[in-house]
Design a protein around this motif. Structure first.
Motif, PDB file in Angstrom:
ATOM      1  N   LEU A   1       0.800  -1.224   0.000  1.00  0.00           N
ATOM      2  CA  LEU A   1       0.000   0.000   0.000  1.00  0.00           C
ATOM      3  C   LEU A   1       0.838   1.283   0.000  1.00  0.00           C
ATOM      4  O   LEU A   1       0.520   2.231  -0.735  1.00  0.00           O
ATOM      5  CB  LEU A   1      -0.954  -0.003   1.200  1.00  0.00           C
ATOM      6  CG  LEU A   1      -2.244   0.801   1.056  1.00  0.00           C
ATOM      7  CD1 LEU A   1      -3.022   0.366  -0.173  1.00  0.00           C
ATOM      8  CD2 LEU A   1      -3.100   0.651   2.314  1.00  0.00           C
TER       9      LEU A   1
ATOM     10  N   ALA B   1       1.770   1.840  -3.433  1.00  0.00           N
ATOM     11  CA  ALA B   1       0.644   2.022  -4.343  1.00  0.00           C
ATOM     12  C   ALA B   1      -0.036   3.381  -4.197  1.00  0.00           C
ATOM     13  O   ALA B   1      -0.437   4.001  -5.198  1.00  0.00           O
ATOM     14  CB  ALA B   1      -0.385   0.912  -4.111  1.00  0.00           C
ATOM     15  N   ILE B   2      -0.185   3.870  -2.962  1.00  0.00           N
ATOM     16  CA  ILE B   2      -0.952   5.096  -2.720  1.00  0.00           C
ATOM     17  C   ILE B   2      -0.448   6.283  -3.538  1.00  0.00           C
ATOM     18  O   ILE B   2      -1.255   7.002  -4.149  1.00  0.00           O
ATOM     19  CB  ILE B   2      -0.959   5.426  -1.210  1.00  0.00           C
ATOM     20  CG1 ILE B   2      -1.866   4.435  -0.469  1.00  0.00           C
ATOM     21  CG2 ILE B   2      -1.447   6.857  -0.968  1.00  0.00           C
ATOM     22  CD1 ILE B   2      -1.883   4.629   1.036  1.00  0.00           C
TER      23      ILE B   2
ATOM     24  N   GLN C   1       0.711   6.404  -6.361  1.00  0.00           N
ATOM     25  CA  GLN C   1       0.446   6.230  -7.790  1.00  0.00           C
ATOM     26  C   GLN C   1      -1.030   6.412  -8.153  1.00  0.00           C
ATOM     27  O   GLN C   1      -1.363   6.490  -9.331  1.00  0.00           O
ATOM     28  CB  GLN C   1       0.899   4.839  -8.235  1.00  0.00           C
ATOM     29  CG  GLN C   1       2.323   4.481  -7.870  1.00  0.00           C
ATOM     30  CD  GLN C   1       3.343   5.452  -8.436  1.00  0.00           C
ATOM     31  OE1 GLN C   1       3.186   5.954  -9.554  1.00  0.00           O
ATOM     32  NE2 GLN C   1       4.367   5.754  -7.651  1.00  0.00           N
ATOM     33  N   VAL C   2      -1.880   6.462  -7.144  1.00  0.00           N
ATOM     34  CA  VAL C   2      -3.314   6.511  -7.416  1.00  0.00           C
ATOM     35  C   VAL C   2      -3.680   7.722  -8.253  1.00  0.00           C
ATOM     36  O   VAL C   2      -4.497   7.648  -9.182  1.00  0.00           O
ATOM     37  CB  VAL C   2      -4.111   6.512  -6.094  1.00  0.00           C
ATOM     38  CG1 VAL C   2      -5.600   6.757  -6.353  1.00  0.00           C
ATOM     39  CG2 VAL C   2      -3.914   5.187  -5.369  1.00  0.00           C
ATOM     40  N   GLY C   3      -3.072   8.865  -7.952  1.00  0.00           N
ATOM     41  CA  GLY C   3      -3.406  10.095  -8.674  1.00  0.00           C
ATOM     42  C   GLY C   3      -3.054  10.065 -10.147  1.00  0.00           C
ATOM     43  O   GLY C   3      -3.617  10.830 -10.939  1.00  0.00           O
ATOM     44  N   SER C   4      -2.125   9.185 -10.523  1.00  0.00           N
ATOM     45  CA  SER C   4      -1.701   9.127 -11.928  1.00  0.00           C
ATOM     46  C   SER C   4      -2.530   8.150 -12.749  1.00  0.00           C
ATOM     47  O   SER C   4      -2.328   8.031 -13.961  1.00  0.00           O
ATOM     48  CB  SER C   4      -0.220   8.728 -12.010  1.00  0.00           C
ATOM     49  OG  SER C   4      -0.036   7.417 -11.489  1.00  0.00           O
ATOM     50  N   LEU C   5      -3.486   7.452 -12.120  1.00  0.00           N
ATOM     51  CA  LEU C   5      -4.289   6.468 -12.839  1.00  0.00           C
ATOM     52  C   LEU C   5      -5.411   7.136 -13.616  1.00  0.00           C
ATOM     53  O   LEU C   5      -6.026   8.088 -13.146  1.00  0.00           O
ATOM     54  CB  LEU C   5      -4.895   5.455 -11.858  1.00  0.00           C
ATOM     55  CG  LEU C   5      -3.933   4.541 -11.103  1.00  0.00           C
ATOM     56  CD1 LEU C   5      -4.702   3.676 -10.122  1.00  0.00           C
ATOM     57  CD2 LEU C   5      -3.153   3.673 -12.070  1.00  0.00           C
TER      58      LEU C   5
ATOM     59  N   ASP D   1      -6.190   2.574 -17.120  1.00  0.00           N
ATOM     60  CA  ASP D   1      -5.259   1.973 -16.155  1.00  0.00           C
ATOM     61  C   ASP D   1      -6.011   1.175 -15.095  1.00  0.00           C
ATOM     62  O   ASP D   1      -5.587   0.096 -14.678  1.00  0.00           O
ATOM     63  CB  ASP D   1      -4.427   3.059 -15.465  1.00  0.00           C
ATOM     64  CG  ASP D   1      -3.446   3.727 -16.410  1.00  0.00           C
ATOM     65  OD1 ASP D   1      -3.033   3.076 -17.384  1.00  0.00           O
ATOM     66  OD2 ASP D   1      -3.110   4.896 -16.174  1.00  0.00           O
ATOM     67  N   THR D   2      -7.132   1.705 -14.653  1.00  0.00           N
ATOM     68  CA  THR D   2      -7.938   1.019 -13.635  1.00  0.00           C
ATOM     69  C   THR D   2      -8.433  -0.322 -14.161  1.00  0.00           C
ATOM     70  O   THR D   2      -8.439  -1.326 -13.443  1.00  0.00           O
ATOM     71  CB  THR D   2      -9.130   1.893 -13.232  1.00  0.00           C
ATOM     72  OG1 THR D   2      -8.656   3.166 -12.789  1.00  0.00           O
ATOM     73  CG2 THR D   2      -9.926   1.235 -12.108  1.00  0.00           C
TER      74      THR D   2
ATOM     75  N   LEU E   1      -5.552  -2.771 -14.097  1.00  0.00           N
ATOM     76  CA  LEU E   1      -5.290  -3.221 -12.729  1.00  0.00           C
ATOM     77  C   LEU E   1      -6.308  -4.271 -12.287  1.00  0.00           C
ATOM     78  O   LEU E   1      -5.952  -5.275 -11.670  1.00  0.00           O
ATOM     79  CB  LEU E   1      -5.329  -2.030 -11.771  1.00  0.00           C
ATOM     80  CG  LEU E   1      -4.090  -1.134 -11.748  1.00  0.00           C
ATOM     81  CD1 LEU E   1      -4.315   0.049 -10.825  1.00  0.00           C
ATOM     82  CD2 LEU E   1      -2.865  -1.909 -11.301  1.00  0.00           C
TER      83      LEU E   1
END
Length: 248
Positions: A143, A146-147, A149-153, A157-158, A161
């Motif tokens: 986590l 990962a956290i 990188q969330v803003g760049s998704l 991309d989702t 994943l």
């Protein structure tokens, strides 16, 4: 890992009560090994061809099998595996990258730990409920990485994943856990030797990665020696490593 853990927790709804301290230790260590195995593998395939990274990772289960044995022929299998690795890395046909190899060997070390706890968690309860908790533990470990990188998704991309979580973690880990319960660990561990060749094939088909003939020979040698090592070790002890696949 986070997406996969959510799916598994919803599917199997594991109970947090009634588990011994030993069970929880196994679940947590299994999850940590799972996380480190995948993080190391991804770091490796960022620098070296997929087939070679998966081959290096396969050395982990081989090492566990070797440590379980004291006979000369198992030692010869280990020497043969090292010869295969030499073909992968040495000479003009090799693919040596220091960071890539260190990451691949890190994945092997994590995979070795993973194999030790795979059967322990898989044989407790239904197996799948313990697996879901281990994947949740792996998600917690990954986590912090990962956290940010969330803003760049974005939306595509989702989707990737989600597909990776389902196809790369939920399905293979569940099927491998079931296989370990209904068949011989020796059989499962030996069949896992197919993975290096599958990694090379996937790298060729999906990533356009081509490797030299000597390197291909090295992959075949490592896989064959590893399969033999796991098989003959299992024939002596009655058990062998049963490593579910990593999620490349």
């Amino acid at each position: 890992m986070l997406v996969a853990s959510i799916i598994l927790l919803i599917l199997f709804r594991p109970s947090l009560k009634g588990r011994t301290r030993s069970e929880w230790v196994g679940i947590v260590i299994y999850g940590i090994a799972m996380a480190l195995m995948n993080l190391s593998l991804y770091a490796a395939i960022d620098r070296i061809p997929l087939g070679i990274a998966v081959t290096l990772e396969f050395l982990g289960p081989c090492a566990v099998a070797l440590l379980a044995s004291r006979r000369i022929r198992e030692g010869l299998c280990a020497v043969l595996s090292l010869a295969g690795v030499a073909l992968l890395s040495i000479g003009p046909w090799g693919y040596f990258d220091l960071l890539g190899y260190l990451a691949g060997l890190g994945a092997a070390a994590a995979f070795g730990t993973y194999t030790v706890f795979a059967a322990r968690v898989g044989k407790a309860g239904s197996g799948l409920d313990g697996l879901s908790l281990s994947v949740a533990a792996a998600a917690l470990v990954t986590l912090p990485i990962a956290i940010p990188q969330v803003g760049s998704l974005d939306l595509p991309d989702t989707g990737v994943l989600a597909a990776s979580a389902l196809v790369g973690v939920v399905i293979p880990y569940s099927v491998d856990t079931i296989a370990a319960r209904v068949t011989s660990a020796r059989v499962v561990g030996t069949l896992f030797a197919i993975d290096p060749a599958m990694g090379a094939l996937a790298g060729l088909v999906f990533l356009g990665q081509t490797i030299t003939v000597p390197a291909i020979a090295g992959i075949v040698i490592v896989a064959a020696a590893g399969a033999l090592l796991v098989w003959v070790t299992g024939s002596k002890t009655g058990t062998a490593p049963t490593p579910p696949s990593a999620a490349p």
